[in-house]
Motif scaffolding. Structure first.
Motif, mmCIF file in Angstrom:
data_model
loop_
_atom_site.group_PDB
_atom_site.id
_atom_site.type_symbol
_atom_site.label_atom_id
_atom_site.label_comp_id
_atom_site.label_asym_id
_atom_site.label_seq_id
_atom_site.Cartn_x
_atom_site.Cartn_y
_atom_site.Cartn_z
ATOM 1 N N CYS A 89 0.745 -1.047 -0.034
ATOM 2 C CA CYS A 89 0.007 -0.027 -0.192
ATOM 3 C C CYS A 89 1.073 1.144 0.032
ATOM 4 O O CYS A 89 1.852 1.375 0.649
ATOM 5 N N MET A 90 0.675 2.232 -0.849
ATOM 6 C CA MET A 90 1.185 3.441 -1.040
ATOM 7 C C MET A 90 1.399 4.227 0.424
ATOM 8 O O MET A 90 2.252 4.936 0.612
ATOM 9 N N ALA A 91 0.138 3.921 1.182
ATOM 10 C CA ALA A 91 0.081 4.638 2.533
ATOM 11 C C ALA A 91 0.720 4.215 3.514
ATOM 12 O O ALA A 91 1.361 4.777 4.434
ATOM 13 N N ALA A 92 0.500 2.878 3.741
ATOM 14 C CA ALA A 92 1.047 2.230 4.965
ATOM 15 C C ALA A 92 1.513 0.842 4.449
ATOM 16 O O ALA A 92 0.625 -0.202 4.276
ATOM 17 N N ALA A 93 2.840 0.552 4.736
ATOM 18 C CA ALA A 93 3.586 -0.935 4.137
ATOM 19 C C ALA A 93 2.721 -1.843 5.149
ATOM 20 O O ALA A 93 2.712 -3.022 4.483
ATOM 21 N N ALA A 94 2.272 -1.540 6.181
ATOM 22 C CA ALA A 94 1.495 -2.724 7.165
ATOM 23 C C ALA A 94 0.165 -2.928 6.458
ATOM 24 O O ALA A 94 -0.212 -3.972 6.955
ATOM 25 N N HIS A 95 -0.454 -2.229 5.808
ATOM 26 C CA HIS A 95 -1.618 -2.768 5.209
ATOM 27 C C HIS A 95 -1.575 -4.074 4.310
ATOM 28 O O HIS A 95 -0.625 -3.809 3.611
ATOM 29 N N PRO A 96 -2.300 -4.775 4.537
ATOM 30 C CA PRO A 96 -2.167 -6.136 3.614
ATOM 31 C C PRO A 96 -2.506 -5.531 2.009
ATOM 32 O O PRO A 96 -3.382 -4.928 1.846
ATOM 33 N N ALA A 97 -1.447 -6.083 1.234
ATOM 34 C CA ALA A 97 -1.830 -5.594 -0.198
ATOM 35 C C ALA A 97 -1.385 -6.870 -1.193
ATOM 36 O O ALA A 97 -0.721 -7.650 -0.859
ATOM 37 N N THR A 98 -2.358 -7.312 -1.793
ATOM 38 C CA THR A 98 -2.208 -8.496 -2.746
ATOM 39 C C THR A 98 -2.483 -8.092 -4.367
ATOM 40 O O THR A 98 -3.109 -7.017 -4.470
ATOM 41 N N PHE A 99 -2.083 -8.918 -5.141
ATOM 42 C CA PHE A 99 -2.437 -8.828 -6.594
ATOM 43 C C PHE A 99 -3.737 -9.221 -6.738
ATOM 44 O O PHE A 99 -4.296 -9.971 -6.086
ATOM 45 N N PRO A 100 -4.443 -8.402 -7.700
ATOM 46 C CA PRO A 100 -5.884 -8.623 -8.009
ATOM 47 C C PRO A 100 -5.784 -10.248 -8.473
ATOM 48 O O PRO A 100 -4.965 -10.808 -9.180
ATOM 49 N N ASP A 101 -7.072 -11.104 -7.985
ATOM 50 C CA ASP A 101 -7.203 -12.228 -8.706
ATOM 51 C C ASP A 101 -7.147 -12.222 -9.999
ATOM 52 O O ASP A 101 -7.756 -11.689 -10.580
ATOM 53 N N GLN A 102 -6.265 -13.081 -10.763
ATOM 54 C CA GLN A 102 -6.246 -13.156 -12.047
ATOM 55 C C GLN A 102 -7.343 -13.948 -12.511
ATOM 56 O O GLN A 102 -7.568 -15.115 -12.221
ATOM 57 N N PRO A 103 -8.184 -13.366 -13.553
ATOM 58 C CA PRO A 103 -9.341 -14.172 -13.996
ATOM 59 C C PRO A 103 -8.907 -15.453 -14.512
ATOM 60 O O PRO A 103 -9.671 -16.570 -14.278
ATOM 61 N N ASP A 104 -7.639 -15.509 -15.239
ATOM 62 C CA ASP A 104 -7.517 -17.094 -15.552
ATOM 63 C C ASP A 104 -6.315 -17.797 -14.333
ATOM 64 O O ASP A 104 -5.631 -18.490 -14.961
ATOM 65 N N GLY A 105 -6.318 -17.405 -13.373
ATOM 66 C CA GLY A 105 -5.145 -18.032 -12.550
ATOM 67 C C GLY A 105 -4.097 -17.686 -12.752
ATOM 68 O O GLY A 105 -3.482 -16.484 -11.911
ATOM 69 N N GLU A 106 -3.406 -17.806 -13.822
ATOM 70 C CA GLU A 106 -1.825 -17.615 -14.021
ATOM 71 C C GLU A 106 -1.924 -15.880 -14.352
ATOM 72 O O GLU A 106 -2.883 -15.576 -14.722
ATOM 73 N N ALA A 107 -0.851 -15.275 -14.100
ATOM 74 C CA ALA A 107 -0.798 -14.073 -14.662
ATOM 75 C C ALA A 107 -0.430 -14.254 -16.142
ATOM 76 O O ALA A 107 0.463 -14.290 -16.552
ATOM 77 N N ALA A 108 -1.494 -13.916 -17.024
ATOM 78 C CA ALA A 108 -1.221 -13.760 -18.435
ATOM 79 C C ALA A 108 -0.243 -12.647 -18.623
ATOM 80 O O ALA A 108 -0.246 -11.764 -18.006
ATOM 81 N N GLU A 109 0.874 -13.027 -19.772
ATOM 82 C CA GLU A 109 1.630 -12.039 -20.103
ATOM 83 C C GLU A 109 1.007 -10.717 -20.491
ATOM 84 O O GLU A 109 0.675 -10.978 -21.735
ATOM 85 N N PRO A 110 0.877 -9.976 -19.844
ATOM 86 C CA PRO A 110 0.317 -8.708 -20.430
ATOM 87 C C PRO A 110 1.168 -7.971 -21.718
ATOM 88 O O PRO A 110 2.283 -8.152 -21.580
ATOM 89 N N HIS A 111 0.698 -7.588 -22.761
ATOM 90 C CA HIS A 111 1.468 -7.496 -23.955
ATOM 91 C C HIS A 111 2.401 -6.229 -23.303
ATOM 92 O O HIS A 111 1.629 -5.363 -22.614
ATOM 93 N N GLU A 112 3.231 -5.948 -24.265
ATOM 94 C CA GLU A 112 4.158 -4.827 -23.839
ATOM 95 C C GLU A 112 3.645 -3.710 -23.764
ATOM 96 O O GLU A 112 2.886 -3.406 -24.827
ATOM 97 N N GLY A 113 3.722 -2.644 -23.027
ATOM 98 C CA GLY A 113 3.068 -1.348 -23.115
ATOM 99 C C GLY A 113 1.918 -1.299 -22.519
ATOM 100 O O GLY A 113 1.212 -0.088 -22.461
ATOM 101 N N ARG A 114 1.214 -2.539 -22.190
ATOM 102 C CA ARG A 114 -0.125 -2.453 -21.881
ATOM 103 C C ARG A 114 -0.342 -1.760 -20.343
ATOM 104 O O ARG A 114 0.411 -1.885 -19.483
ATOM 105 N N ARG A 115 -1.226 -0.460 -20.429
ATOM 106 C CA ARG A 115 -1.352 0.218 -19.079
ATOM 107 C C ARG A 115 -2.395 -0.776 -18.203
ATOM 108 O O ARG A 115 -3.271 -1.236 -18.817
#
Ligand code: BV8
Length: 254
Positions: free
Chosen positions: A129-155
């Motif tokens: 978390c930008m505000a407090a390192a103690a706040h639990p922060a996780t990656f959003p659940d990937q719809p397909d489980g695995e982190a699909a390789e976002p194409h280069e330059g994708r925002r």
């Protein structure tokens, strides 16, 4: 400079009591993970890594910077440790008092079997978390489980902290940010106490991390460098092995 034979370096390593292995992006290059010095490819080509790896860039365009880190994280997840990472675990198995210190934010040392890597610049896998390192922060659940390789330059919009709704940021040390004090202290202590420091795949130009091999040399350790290119560390290395990590390191543990 005389040609130093790998078996002589291997003997130096075998005779060492305390070894530090200090790595940079070059150790992961043969796993397919681009180095910092590599020109950014594809749609990232119009950016400079040193500009993107800053709090200013994230504040200015969080989706761009988070997208870059997600692209890098997906690249690392698809990469495998290479024979250089594995040779380092062999050194660790032979020399109980050995310490791996990395500037890299990937997890390839851990996945190769290094039990406790000191990460001077954080990790791609520790969002916070930008505000407090103690706040639990996780990656959003990937719809397909695995982190699909976002194409280069994708925002990609960064997630928001569940506790305070602030933006979640990558858990890395950006330019202009202080390194984690405990990691830097442990690294400096290991460098001061070692009798051999093996530096692999770093351009040795980013501080204060680049001090680590210099602390070892000034404390009387033998510094051995593995890098296909010359670097400012050539001057403090007693031995410069010109070659790639995946080719040279296995010859040191044969
Ligand atoms: C700090 C994580 C102070 C992020 C990284 C203005 C303001 C503030 C500070 C500064 C400033 N101007 C300068 C500074 C200091 C600055 C610095 O050193 N800048 C340099 C450019 C001059 N340092 C900082 O900003 C640091 N913080 O000073 O804070 C402070 C103190 C208290 C309170 C507040 C503030 C923070 C620096 C950390 C930045 N984060 N990474 C991310 O990954 O996105 S740095 C990043 O680049 C890497 O982690 C690494 O450390 C660095 C260089 O990368 P390398 O690993 O060396 O890789 P590189 O691509 O450069 O080279 C690859 C090498 O491998 C090459 O030599 C190549 O030949 C070789 N190679 C290639 N293939 C192979 C190979 N070798 C072997 N085998 C192969 N196959």
């Amino acid at each position: 400079m005389e040609e130093v034979l790998p078996h002589r370096v291997a003997q130096l390593l075998r005779d060492a009591r305390r070894v530090v292995i200090f790595t940079g992006a070059g150790i992961s290059a043969e796993s397919g993970v681009p180095t910092f010095r590599d020109d950014l490819t594809g749609l990232w080509a119009r950016f400079d890594a040193q500009q993107l790896a800053t709090a200013e860039a994230f504040h200015a365009d969080p989706d761009l910077v988070w997208g870059w880190y997600e692209w890098r994280r997906a690249r690392v997840r698809r990469a495998e440790p290479n024979s250089g990472h594995l040779a380092i675990t062999t050194i660790e198995s032979r020399i109980p008092d050995s310490t791996v210190i990395t500037q890299n934010v990937d997890d390839l040392h851990e996945r190769a079997g290094t039990p406790a890597t000191i990460h001077l610049h954080g990790s791609l896998f520790a969002p916070r978390c930008m505000a407090a390192a103690a706040h639990p922060a996780t990656f959003p659940d990937q719809p397909d489980g695995e982190a699909a390789e976002p194409h280069e330059g994708r925002r990609i919009s960064p997630p928001r902290c569940a506790s305070c709704r602030e933006l979640v940021r990558p858990g890395v040390v950006w330019f202009g940010e202080a390194l984690p004090e405990a990691a830097l202290t442990a690294a400096a202590e290991a460098a001061t106490a070692c009798d051999v420091l093996l530096t692999v795949g770093t351009s040795g130009v980013v501080y204060p991390a680049a001090e680590i091999p210099r602390i070892a040399a000034s404390s009387g350790a033998t510094v051995i460098q593995v890098n296909p290119q010359p670097t400012p560390l050539d001057r403090i290395a007693a031995i410069n092995l010109r070659g790639s990590a995946a080719q040279v390191l296995p010859t040191l543990v044969a």
